[in-house]
Design a protein around this motif. Structure first.
Motif, PDB file in Angstrom:
ATOM      1  N   SER A 116       1.804   3.076   6.822  1.00 27.17           N
ATOM      2  CA  SER A 116       1.703   3.154   5.366  1.00 27.17           C
ATOM      3  C   SER A 116       1.753   4.577   4.806  1.00 27.17           C
ATOM      4  O   SER A 116       2.525   4.838   3.877  1.00 27.17           O
ATOM      5  CB  SER A 116       0.431   2.436   4.904  1.00 27.17           C
ATOM      6  N   GLN A 150      -3.094  11.634  -1.292  1.00 27.11           N
ATOM      7  CA  GLN A 150      -3.016  10.469  -0.409  1.00 27.11           C
ATOM      8  C   GLN A 150      -3.496  10.761   1.014  1.00 27.11           C
ATOM      9  O   GLN A 150      -4.330  10.023   1.545  1.00 27.11           O
ATOM     10  CB  GLN A 150      -1.585   9.917  -0.407  1.00 27.11           C
ATOM     11  N   GLU A 169      -2.239  -2.749  -5.086  1.00 22.12           N
ATOM     12  CA  GLU A 169      -3.211  -1.898  -4.400  1.00 22.12           C
ATOM     13  C   GLU A 169      -4.496  -2.674  -4.136  1.00 22.12           C
ATOM     14  O   GLU A 169      -5.053  -2.625  -3.051  1.00 22.12           O
ATOM     15  CB  GLU A 169      -3.518  -0.656  -5.251  1.00 22.12           C
ATOM     16  N   TRP A 210       0.817  -1.208   0.000  1.00 20.93           N
ATOM     17  CA  TRP A 210       0.000   0.000   0.000  1.00 20.93           C
ATOM     18  C   TRP A 210       0.856   1.265   0.000  1.00 20.93           C
ATOM     19  O   TRP A 210       0.440   2.301  -0.536  1.00 20.93           O
ATOM     20  CB  TRP A 210      -0.914   0.010   1.231  1.00 20.93           C
ATOM     21  N   SER A 211       2.051   1.179   0.571  1.00 21.73           N
ATOM     22  CA  SER A 211       2.916   2.363   0.656  1.00 21.73           C
ATOM     23  C   SER A 211       3.458   2.782  -0.703  1.00 21.73           C
ATOM     24  O   SER A 211       3.856   3.940  -0.880  1.00 21.73           O
ATOM     25  CB  SER A 211       4.086   2.087   1.609  1.00 21.73           C
ATOM     26  N   THR A 212       3.500   1.866  -1.655  1.00 16.91           N
ATOM     27  CA  THR A 212       4.081   2.181  -2.968  1.00 16.91           C
ATOM     28  C   THR A 212       3.053   2.655  -3.986  1.00 16.91           C
ATOM     29  O   THR A 212       3.425   3.199  -5.022  1.00 16.91           O
ATOM     30  CB  THR A 212       4.798   0.948  -3.548  1.00 16.91           C
ATOM     31  N   SER A 246       4.647   5.998   2.425  1.00 21.55           N
ATOM     32  CA  SER A 246       4.227   6.448   1.102  1.00 21.55           C
ATOM     33  C   SER A 246       4.885   7.775   0.730  1.00 21.55           C
ATOM     34  O   SER A 246       5.281   7.979  -0.426  1.00 21.55           O
ATOM     35  CB  SER A 246       2.707   6.582   1.072  1.00 21.55           C
TER      36      SER A 246
END
Length: 297
Positions: A253, A101, A225, A18-20, A257
């Protein structure tokens, strides 16, 4: 490796995935439209979920779904992935990733309001403190607009808020009507119908001719995702003896991100973004852990 260590490993894989994806959204947006991104990523996710169901031998649970279950999943598929991701990807097209985000991350606050308005669940007085802290975070992020590359548009921020609203709405409907359904089966159903809807739409407007980078970036979003992190996170929660720790890992996260947004996308992260995100997360954490704890005391 102990069961809890496995759970933390699976949770970490989900959080890292999720962080990417905020960075992946911006990269994919260079090659295709939000509609094309949803089309490619949704079909990719559906294929992956088919593989997961096969590996888990859960096709029996799919066959056991009733007509009512299928009807509900058909409606949910319109909400997520179709509406939610069309709006979310549009928000990333209109805003810097470091703004879109954190605003999307407001969905737990939006959830409180929706439950109060439509679910008859009044907001505890102490939770207004957490809501105010999170909204102050949004204000800080807005203050940094002049320092962020590319101005912040009011329309873009409105679209980002709408994405949070759609996700909170999906969470409410899914929790109310699909709580007894296997999570992977539920995701499979919604992405099955989401893929059908997007394919029908593409048939009407024309199937896009996409470059290899476009297909790869869209497939990455579908995998990391929409599909892989939810599967791994679900497994982590199921096998852990302390699910609260797994849930708390999610708060890492958005901060990870920002690192990827800076390192991969090349957006300089301004100080107000760090402060604003910290306030948003602090407000959510306060409401989830401290406000309720004080209320019970």
């Amino acid at each position: 490796m102990t069961t809890n260590n496995r759970a933390i490993t699976f949770g970490a894989i989900a959080v890292l995935s999720w962080s990417t994806v905020a960075s992946a959204f911006k990269i994919a947006g260079q090659y295709m439209t939000p509609f094309q991104m949803v089309l490619v990523s949704t079909i990719t996710s559906f294929v992956i979920l088919c593989v997961v169901l096969t590996l888990q031998r859960h096709w029996g649970a799919v066959k056991a779904l009733t007509a009512k279950n299928w009807g509900l999943l058909a409606l949910l598929g319109l909400l997520n992935p179709v509406a939610y991701y069309l709006v979310l990807f549009k928000a990333y097209a209109m805003l810097p990733a470091q703004v879109a985000q954190p605003i999307n991350y407001l969905w737990p606050i939006v959830l409180l309001v929706l439950l109060a308005v439509f679910g008859g669940q009044p907001i505890p007085a102490r939770k207004y403190i957490g809501m105010a802290i999170s909204l102050a975070g949004v204000a800080f992020i807005s203050m940094g607009g002049s320092a962020i590359e590319g101005s912040l548009s009011g329309a873009g921020m409105g679209v980002a808020f709408l994405s949070a609203l759609l996700w909170a709405s999906y969470w409410i409907v899914n929790k109310k009507y699909c709580s007894g359904m296997d999570a992977t089966v539920s995701f499979f159903g919604t992405f099955l119908f989401g893929s059908i809807y997007m394919a029908l739409a593409a048939t009407v407007v024309g199937w896009p001719s996409l470059s290899t980078p476009a297909l790869l970036s869209g497939a990455y979003i579908g995998a990391f995702e929409m599909a892989v992190p939810f599967v791994f996170f679900g497994i982590a929660l199921r096998i852990s003896t302390n699910p609260a720790i797994i849930n708390q890992m999610c708060y890492l996260s958005p901060f990870l991100s920002l690192f990827f947004i800076s390192a991969i996308v090349g957006e300089p992260i301004v100080a107000t973004t760090y402060i604003g995100l910290a306030l948003i997360v602090a407000g959510i954490v306060y409401n989830q852990y401290f406000a309720m704890a004080r209320a019970k005391a």
